[in-house]
Design an enzyme around this catalytic site. Sequence first.
Site, PDB file in Angstrom:
ATOM      1  N   HIS A 135      32.458  48.931  37.326  1.00 25.58           N
ATOM      2  CA  HIS A 135      31.229  48.140  37.433  1.00 25.58           C
ATOM      3  C   HIS A 135      29.950  48.974  37.511  1.00 25.58           C
ATOM      4  O   HIS A 135      28.950  48.533  38.065  1.00 25.58           O
ATOM      5  CB  HIS A 135      31.293  47.180  38.648  1.00 25.58           C
ATOM      6  CG  HIS A 135      30.484  45.940  38.424  1.00 25.58           C
ATOM      7  ND1 HIS A 135      30.093  45.094  39.438  1.00 25.58           N
ATOM      8  CD2 HIS A 135      29.974  45.400  37.286  1.00 25.58           C
ATOM      9  CE1 HIS A 135      29.401  44.098  38.949  1.00 25.58           C
ATOM     10  NE2 HIS A 135      29.317  44.260  37.645  1.00 25.58           N
ATOM     11  N   LYS A 162      27.279  36.725  50.657  1.00 20.85           N
ATOM     12  CA  LYS A 162      27.023  37.660  49.570  1.00 20.85           C
ATOM     13  C   LYS A 162      25.702  37.298  48.857  1.00 20.85           C
ATOM     14  O   LYS A 162      25.436  36.123  48.603  1.00 20.85           O
ATOM     15  CB  LYS A 162      28.167  37.559  48.560  1.00 20.85           C
ATOM     16  CG  LYS A 162      27.957  38.326  47.279  1.00 20.85           C
ATOM     17  CD  LYS A 162      29.159  38.162  46.366  1.00 20.85           C
ATOM     18  CE  LYS A 162      28.940  38.939  45.068  1.00 20.85           C
ATOM     19  NZ  LYS A 162      30.115  38.893  44.192  1.00 20.85           N
ATOM     20  N   HIS A 178      37.850  39.294  45.037  1.00 22.51           N
ATOM     21  CA  HIS A 178      36.816  38.693  44.175  1.00 22.51           C
ATOM     22  C   HIS A 178      37.452  37.597  43.321  1.00 22.51           C
ATOM     23  O   HIS A 178      38.643  37.670  43.010  1.00 22.51           O
ATOM     24  CB  HIS A 178      36.252  39.815  43.286  1.00 22.51           C
ATOM     25  CG  HIS A 178      35.029  39.459  42.500  1.00 22.51           C
ATOM     26  ND1 HIS A 178      35.033  38.579  41.443  1.00 22.51           N
ATOM     27  CD2 HIS A 178      33.747  39.901  42.611  1.00 22.51           C
ATOM     28  CE1 HIS A 178      33.806  38.492  40.938  1.00 22.51           C
ATOM     29  NE2 HIS A 178      33.005  39.284  41.637  1.00 22.51           N
ATOM     30  N   LYS A 197      38.302  48.645  40.111  1.00 23.32           N
ATOM     31  CA  LYS A 197      37.054  48.173  39.501  1.00 23.32           C
ATOM     32  C   LYS A 197      36.006  49.275  39.427  1.00 23.32           C
ATOM     33  O   LYS A 197      35.780  49.985  40.395  1.00 23.32           O
ATOM     34  CB  LYS A 197      36.548  47.000  40.345  1.00 23.32           C
ATOM     35  CG  LYS A 197      35.092  46.597  40.121  1.00 23.32           C
ATOM     36  CD  LYS A 197      34.820  45.262  40.781  1.00 23.32           C
ATOM     37  CE  LYS A 197      33.340  45.034  41.013  1.00 23.32           C
ATOM     38  NZ  LYS A 197      33.035  43.656  41.413  1.00 23.32           N
ATOM     39  N   CYS A 254      27.815  43.340  44.129  1.00 26.37           N
ATOM     40  CA  CYS A 254      28.742  44.433  43.771  1.00 26.37           C
ATOM     41  C   CYS A 254      28.111  45.688  43.167  1.00 26.37           C
ATOM     42  O   CYS A 254      28.234  46.787  43.717  1.00 26.37           O
ATOM     43  CB  CYS A 254      29.760  43.923  42.754  1.00 26.37           C
ATOM     44  SG  CYS A 254      30.487  42.326  43.081  1.00 26.37           S
ATOM     45  N   ASP A 275      36.527  43.959  47.388  1.00 30.19           N
ATOM     46  CA  ASP A 275      35.451  43.302  46.655  1.00 30.19           C
ATOM     47  C   ASP A 275      35.242  41.888  47.188  1.00 30.19           C
ATOM     48  O   ASP A 275      36.130  41.035  47.044  1.00 30.19           O
ATOM     49  CB  ASP A 275      35.839  43.262  45.170  1.00 30.19           C
ATOM     50  CG  ASP A 275      34.675  42.932  44.273  1.00 30.19           C
ATOM     51  OD1 ASP A 275      33.592  42.619  44.780  1.00 30.19           O
ATOM     52  OD2 ASP A 275      34.866  42.990  43.040  1.00 30.19           O
ATOM     53  N   ASP A 276      34.111  41.665  47.827  1.00 32.48           N
ATOM     54  CA  ASP A 276      33.777  40.333  48.346  1.00 32.48           C
ATOM     55  C   ASP A 276      34.664  39.901  49.519  1.00 32.48           C
ATOM     56  O   ASP A 276      34.940  38.715  49.713  1.00 32.48           O
ATOM     57  CB  ASP A 276      33.849  39.249  47.252  1.00 32.48           C
ATOM     58  CG  ASP A 276      32.752  39.367  46.202  1.00 32.48           C
ATOM     59  OD1 ASP A 276      32.033  40.387  46.219  1.00 32.48           O
ATOM     60  OD2 ASP A 276      32.618  38.443  45.391  1.00 32.48           O
ATOM     61  N   ASP A 283      32.481  45.840  49.531  1.00 28.19           N
ATOM     62  CA  ASP A 283      31.264  46.232  48.796  1.00 28.19           C
ATOM     63  C   ASP A 283      30.076  45.336  49.102  1.00 28.19           C
ATOM     64  O   ASP A 283      28.934  45.688  48.795  1.00 28.19           O
ATOM     65  CB  ASP A 283      31.532  46.282  47.284  1.00 28.19           C
ATOM     66  CG  ASP A 283      31.790  44.901  46.678  1.00 28.19           C
ATOM     67  OD1 ASP A 283      32.163  43.962  47.416  1.00 28.19           O
ATOM     68  OD2 ASP A 283      31.620  44.764  45.451  1.00 28.19           O
ATOM     69  N   ASN A 284      30.336  44.178  49.687  1.00 32.61           N
ATOM     70  CA  ASN A 284      29.251  43.265  50.112  1.00 32.61           C
ATOM     71  C   ASN A 284      29.889  42.180  50.969  1.00 32.61           C
ATOM     72  O   ASN A 284      31.116  42.150  51.123  1.00 32.61           O
ATOM     73  CB  ASN A 284      28.491  42.654  48.909  1.00 32.61           C
ATOM     74  CG  ASN A 284      29.398  42.056  47.843  1.00 32.61           C
ATOM     75  OD1 ASN A 284      29.535  42.597  46.755  1.00 32.61           O
ATOM     76  ND2 ASN A 284      30.045  40.947  48.174  1.00 32.61           N
TER      77      ASN A 284
HETATM   78 CA    CA Z   1      31.499  42.461  45.417  1.00 26.78          CA
END
Ligand code: CA
Length: 480
Positions: free
Chosen positions: A140, A311, A234, A138, A82, A42-43, A292-293
């Site tokens: 989301h 991002k 993240h 996660k 995300c 994540d990130d 994810d990004n």
């Molecule tokens: Ca993310």
Amino acid sequence: MRPLQFLILTLSFTNLLLATSVNVVAQNQAVKPPNLIVIMTDDLGYADVGFNGCVDIPTPHIDSIANSGVKFTNAYVSYSVCGPSRAGFITGRYSQRFGFERNPQYLPSDPNMGLPLSETTLAEALGKTGYRCGVVGKWHLGAHQNHHPLNRGFHEFYGHLGGGHRYLPEDLTLEDSAAASSENESYRTLILNDRTPVKTSKYLTDEFSDAAVRFVEKNKEQSFFLFLSYNAPHLPLQATPKYLERFNEIKNPKRKTYAAMVSAVDDGVGQLLETLKENNLEQDTLIFFLSDNGGPTTKNASRNNPLRGNKGDVWEGGFRVPFAARWPAKFPKGSVYDLPVSSLDIFATIAALSSAKLDEQRPLDGVNLVPYVRGEIQTPPHNAIYLRKFDQQRYAIRRGEYKHVVPVKGGKSQLYNLKDDIGETKNLALQEPDTLAELEALRKTWSAELIDPIFLGLIHLPSFQKKQTRKTPEKTGQKK
Ligand code: CA
């Protein structure tokens, strides 16, 4: 018949039977689809894994996926934040087609705030073919019960429903996930084991790594799909001494903690790979690793170099991500694939391998990557890769070497040649108007297939808007 003749005949018949049964077993093994593991961070920044050149954070286990499989240098997610990126991956479709175009707010009471029930998740499709499906980490994709992973095709869940989480066990104090009344509170809920809140004792990344190992051990006798969805790295930046002390030479405190968080993920990936090896599952397991990004560089000290932007952006740094895949039985070891691919291809790939039934009304946007990776098809997997950010009316279209960008609402179209100019510094719009016109036409055709967002997002919360007014206009955008 003499005894010797009888013996020979009997032996021949037994051999025939044996040979036939071996053939049947071989055929069954040949058609058995692989297990699937998707490790999503994540990130994580584009440049923050060893296989993309990172030097200050060793990631040997993550790198081993690329080194023993395929590294993709031009891999995109379908959105630069995300929630929508995950909605794209889990359905294999651009989430702008079904209105999931904002990060959902954490609203357990709102059945509309999440992945529409009309869409088919990868777990729903694979579950029908006999796969055992689990998600760790996660989610989301909606905090309402309708959107709970166990109601969206997964058989097992160990994680949190919201968009981020605190990492230290003593911070997780809110027992009832449905009682969290704000984004901040949702970061403090107990981890859910299926639907049951559980008190955890370890650093959250370690908890998730252990749960991933448990899932494989438990389900190793059958085909399985594990979505290992680390919330690291993240925000919030939190790490334990065990990981922090590995990076005493990094003086920037943010980067040091970020490095420790990435290092914990790498340890977990190592545990998971070791579990596959011990159980003789390596050959039959297809693994994807991605973020994810793009990295939000100023927030978590991630790095996307040499890409432009962060991002949330339509620049490459927003949605071109670290991406690798390993499948020893089929993928050439240590190969590099340079043509543009998408996170949406994961669904299409495993659907083709498992003969999963697809919804004809909702066609996939991805392609089966196997023949491309194996060199059996030389043409590009995609005519183009697309991104729309509805609220800012920003767009990106990638085709071949070229990228068309509408970087701000109402702004002029720009054109870059990424082969010569990966950092998107030289706008070729005036020099190459024909190419620009072709890509603009593609954008219009694709946009006409999309709908408006179906729920308000984090960016519409008063608390988010207050934060944004303190920023310069060029930094505004949907960030989470
Ligand atoms: Ca993310």
